[in-house]
Design an enzyme around this catalytic site. Sequence first.
Site, PDB file in Angstrom:
ATOM      1  N   CYS A   1      -9.813  -2.694 -10.708  1.00 21.98           N
ATOM      2  CA  CYS A   1      -9.072  -1.055  -9.784  1.00 21.98           C
ATOM      3  C   CYS A   1      -7.633  -1.890  -9.292  1.00 21.98           C
ATOM      4  O   CYS A   1      -7.300  -0.913  -8.642  1.00 21.98           O
ATOM      5  CB  CYS A   1     -10.031  -0.684  -8.913  1.00 21.98           C
ATOM      6  SG  CYS A   1     -10.304  -1.499  -8.135  1.00 21.98           S
TER       7      CYS A   1
ATOM      8  N   ARG B   1       1.215 -10.208  -1.664  1.00 15.98           N
ATOM      9  CA  ARG B   1       1.902  -9.453  -2.128  1.00 15.98           C
ATOM     10  C   ARG B   1       3.065  -8.463  -1.698  1.00 15.98           C
ATOM     11  O   ARG B   1       3.283  -7.276  -2.025  1.00 15.98           O
ATOM     12  CB  ARG B   1       0.782  -8.155  -2.595  1.00 15.98           C
ATOM     13  CG  ARG B   1       0.040  -7.922  -1.402  1.00 15.98           C
ATOM     14  CD  ARG B   1      -1.663  -7.626  -1.575  1.00 15.98           C
ATOM     15  NE  ARG B   1      -1.407  -5.882  -1.412  1.00 15.98           N
ATOM     16  CZ  ARG B   1      -2.939  -4.904  -2.253  1.00 15.98           C
ATOM     17  NH1 ARG B   1      -3.721  -5.659  -1.821  1.00 15.98           N
ATOM     18  NH2 ARG B   1      -2.530  -3.955  -1.827  1.00 15.98           N
TER      19      ARG B   1
ATOM     20  N   ARG C   1     -15.164   2.830  -1.726  1.00 18.92           N
ATOM     21  CA  ARG C   1     -15.032   1.522  -1.081  1.00 18.92           C
ATOM     22  C   ARG C   1     -14.821   1.748   0.367  1.00 18.92           C
ATOM     23  O   ARG C   1     -14.087   3.164   0.649  1.00 18.92           O
ATOM     24  CB  ARG C   1     -13.491   0.419  -1.771  1.00 18.92           C
ATOM     25  CG  ARG C   1     -13.520  -0.424  -1.171  1.00 18.92           C
ATOM     26  CD  ARG C   1     -12.409  -0.822  -1.274  1.00 18.92           C
ATOM     27  NE  ARG C   1     -10.869  -0.617  -0.663  1.00 18.92           N
ATOM     28  CZ  ARG C   1      -9.895  -0.708  -1.043  1.00 18.92           C
ATOM     29  NH1 ARG C   1      -9.138  -1.912  -1.885  1.00 18.92           N
ATOM     30  NH2 ARG C   1      -8.949  -0.666   0.259  1.00 18.92           N
TER      31      ARG C   1
ATOM     32  N   ASP D   1      -4.840  -7.834  -4.784  1.00 25.12           N
ATOM     33  CA  ASP D   1      -5.369  -8.807  -3.755  1.00 25.12           C
ATOM     34  C   ASP D   1      -5.808 -10.671  -4.199  1.00 25.12           C
ATOM     35  O   ASP D   1      -5.330 -11.614  -4.051  1.00 25.12           O
ATOM     36  CB  ASP D   1      -6.829  -9.039  -3.196  1.00 25.12           C
ATOM     37  CG  ASP D   1      -5.898  -7.904  -2.050  1.00 25.12           C
ATOM     38  OD1 ASP D   1      -4.659  -8.381  -1.189  1.00 25.12           O
ATOM     39  OD2 ASP D   1      -6.196  -7.182  -1.648  1.00 25.12           O
TER      40      ASP D   1
ATOM     41  N   ARG E   1     -10.013   4.808  -1.488  1.00 27.13           N
ATOM     42  CA  ARG E   1      -9.499   3.697  -0.946  1.00 27.13           C
ATOM     43  C   ARG E   1     -10.175   4.518   0.701  1.00 27.13           C
ATOM     44  O   ARG E   1      -9.554   4.899   0.918  1.00 27.13           O
ATOM     45  CB  ARG E   1      -8.431   3.297  -0.868  1.00 27.13           C
ATOM     46  CG  ARG E   1      -8.154   3.048  -1.478  1.00 27.13           C
ATOM     47  CD  ARG E   1      -6.259   2.341  -1.665  1.00 27.13           C
ATOM     48  NE  ARG E   1      -5.810   0.853  -2.369  1.00 27.13           N
ATOM     49  CZ  ARG E   1      -5.235   0.847  -4.031  1.00 27.13           C
ATOM     50  NH1 ARG E   1      -5.261   1.865  -4.622  1.00 27.13           N
ATOM     51  NH2 ARG E   1      -4.900  -0.219  -4.689  1.00 27.13           N
TER      52      ARG E   1
ATOM     53  N   GLU F   1     -12.064  -9.786  -4.987  1.00 27.54           N
ATOM     54  CA  GLU F   1     -10.208  -9.457  -4.938  1.00 27.54           C
ATOM     55  C   GLU F   1      -9.911 -11.028  -4.077  1.00 27.54           C
ATOM     56  O   GLU F   1      -8.626 -11.475  -3.955  1.00 27.54           O
ATOM     57  CB  GLU F   1      -9.860  -8.791  -4.528  1.00 27.54           C
ATOM     58  CG  GLU F   1     -10.726  -8.269  -3.197  1.00 27.54           C
ATOM     59  CD  GLU F   1     -10.451  -6.948  -2.648  1.00 27.54           C
ATOM     60  OE1 GLU F   1      -9.053  -5.918  -2.732  1.00 27.54           O
ATOM     61  OE2 GLU F   1     -11.656  -6.824  -1.404  1.00 27.54           O
TER      62      GLU F   1
ATOM     63  N   HIS G   1       0.929  -1.403  -0.434  1.00 28.32           N
ATOM     64  CA  HIS G   1       0.164   0.146  -0.448  1.00 28.32           C
ATOM     65  C   HIS G   1       0.923   0.904  -0.204  1.00 28.32           C
ATOM     66  O   HIS G   1       0.013   2.266  -0.139  1.00 28.32           O
ATOM     67  CB  HIS G   1      -1.256  -0.464   1.986  1.00 28.32           C
ATOM     68  CG  HIS G   1      -1.858  -0.646   0.303  1.00 28.32           C
ATOM     69  ND1 HIS G   1      -3.630  -0.068   1.313  1.00 28.32           N
ATOM     70  CD2 HIS G   1      -2.510  -0.598  -0.765  1.00 28.32           C
ATOM     71  CE1 HIS G   1      -4.941  -0.593   0.947  1.00 28.32           C
ATOM     72  NE2 HIS G   1      -4.170  -1.692  -0.294  1.00 28.32           N
TER      73      HIS G   1
END
Length: 576
Positions: free
Chosen positions: A504, A467, A336, A457, A299, A433, A192
């Site tokens: 996305c 990840r 989201r 994800d 987000r 995801e 992130h």
Amino acid sequence: MMKLNGLGVSPGIGIGRALVVTRGMHHLRFRVPERRVAAEIERLAAAREQSRVQIRHIKERIAATVGDEHAYLFDAQLLMLDDPMLVDRAATIVREERLNAESALQRALDEVSALFDRMDDPYLRERKGDVADVVGRLSVNLTSGGDPLELFRDVEGPIVLVADELSPSLIAQLDFQRLAGFVTDAGSWTYHTAILARSIHVPAVAGLRNASGAIPPGALVAVDGSSGEVLVDPPPDVVADLEARSRKRRAYERSLDEYGTLPAVTADGTPIRIEANVELPEEAARARQRGAEGIGLYRSEFILAGARAAGLDEEAQYLVYRRLLEAMQGGRVTVRTFDVSESQLGVAPPGEPLRAPLGLRGLRLSLSFDEVFQAQLRALLRAAAHGPLRIMFPFVTGVEELRAARAAVTQAADALRGRGVAVPHVPIGIMIEVPSAALTIDLLAAEADFVSIGTNDLIQYTLAVDRTDDRVSRMYEPLHPAILRVLRQVAKGAGRRGVPVSVCGEMAADPVLLPLLTGLGLREFSMTPASIPVAKQVVRGIRLSDTVRLASRALKAATAADVEKVLAESMATVKR
Ligand code: PEP
Ligand code: MG
């Protein structure tokens, strides 16, 4: 000059002085400006006095409870506080090298430890632990003296943050103008912090293993976020060369800007929707300038970064969502709901890891904290009066969760109506995801107004590759045959129900992959704003008839490397 190689995760070149951050904000090491030197030495002295009082207290307690003969250990600690090799030595380091108090103290400890290591007497060697204990106490007392972010404000010039790990919430609190680059021991492309670095245009290199130990605070650091190279104390000619490359790169980026204003339509006439991923509301205006038709992924958990409880407030959230809609001037905004773990929401007992990926997170967390969820949904439904808003749920694993989430929206709408607030129709969608969601796309599409594929994800859970773990980043393959199949299945499953489907995750931002994704049947993409002009350039050069053929060849390949070969071959034939 020292050269380190890692994964370039946010392109561009940044040059600045190292500020070393380890263990969250617990260890900050940097060079202080001349005018701060006296204050740093003052902080050391204050920490020493505070430590003296604490150790005396402990000594008295031990003497009273276990006996005087055990209290002598603390006499030794009191003596250490005044030993010229410790606090006084740290003060000299602050004065001479202008290091901040914490790093100077650490250096003094390292020097003393080295001396102890050379001693023959095992009893004396073991006293090293006592010194470390005293320094630990001094450090705690130093940090409790003030907000470390205050110190950050005082550091001069452009800064390269060098860290073991950098949390997005830490970065969100900083002044971006001051940041020349990020360098982290951990992390990878879909980390992130890397995503955030790309969206605020700060070059970053991750996965360096031990940069935070190897790069001295205050060193001049050049970060090349494209090649993954990090240069420490580069000579002037190398710096000049890097600066020239950086100017060239910026000029190239500006030359692409014109594509941002053009419509994203393929050469054979199919419109492709290009939207932006946004983490910070202030990025929305830039997203629009870059040519985003809307925001495909906001987000919202970034509201909590730094704000915590205040970010959960309905009114505060309403203002953020409304601001996004206003910035997009009629463009669609997909918000989201919080995709966080318990600790990030501030509801977990302390000590819980930063991210508990398969625990209570995403929609399941929202469903377990009704008050938090309802406040967010009310804020969203109220904001929807100001423009075309869509609500999207993260980390959905099946139909039951979607139903529960829909029921929660109805409940929030009823509560608002009870307050006399009119509630417009708001489309409800989900992220795809998790493999279980992808495999049941037909069932989910029957009950969702739209879906968006979170490849970040989806790849990690389909391939069982973390990840954020740089050690397995080579196995994190967006072109793995399993991923192509799952994307195809979701595009088809949603398409059959007439449900719009977008991508996305970070795959959408890769211009090399866009033709393939359109060939797999995808027509909507949301990406970091900086990638939009190139994406539009690519879209305008492709023919769907070609990309469909490309996808069908790629779907027959047995390995990611074979898929890459198919893509490379097509570069020559598919006009881009
Ligand atoms: C994803 O998983 O692809 C996604 C877009 O969400 P995040 O990166 O926030 O997990
Ligand atoms: Mg995700």
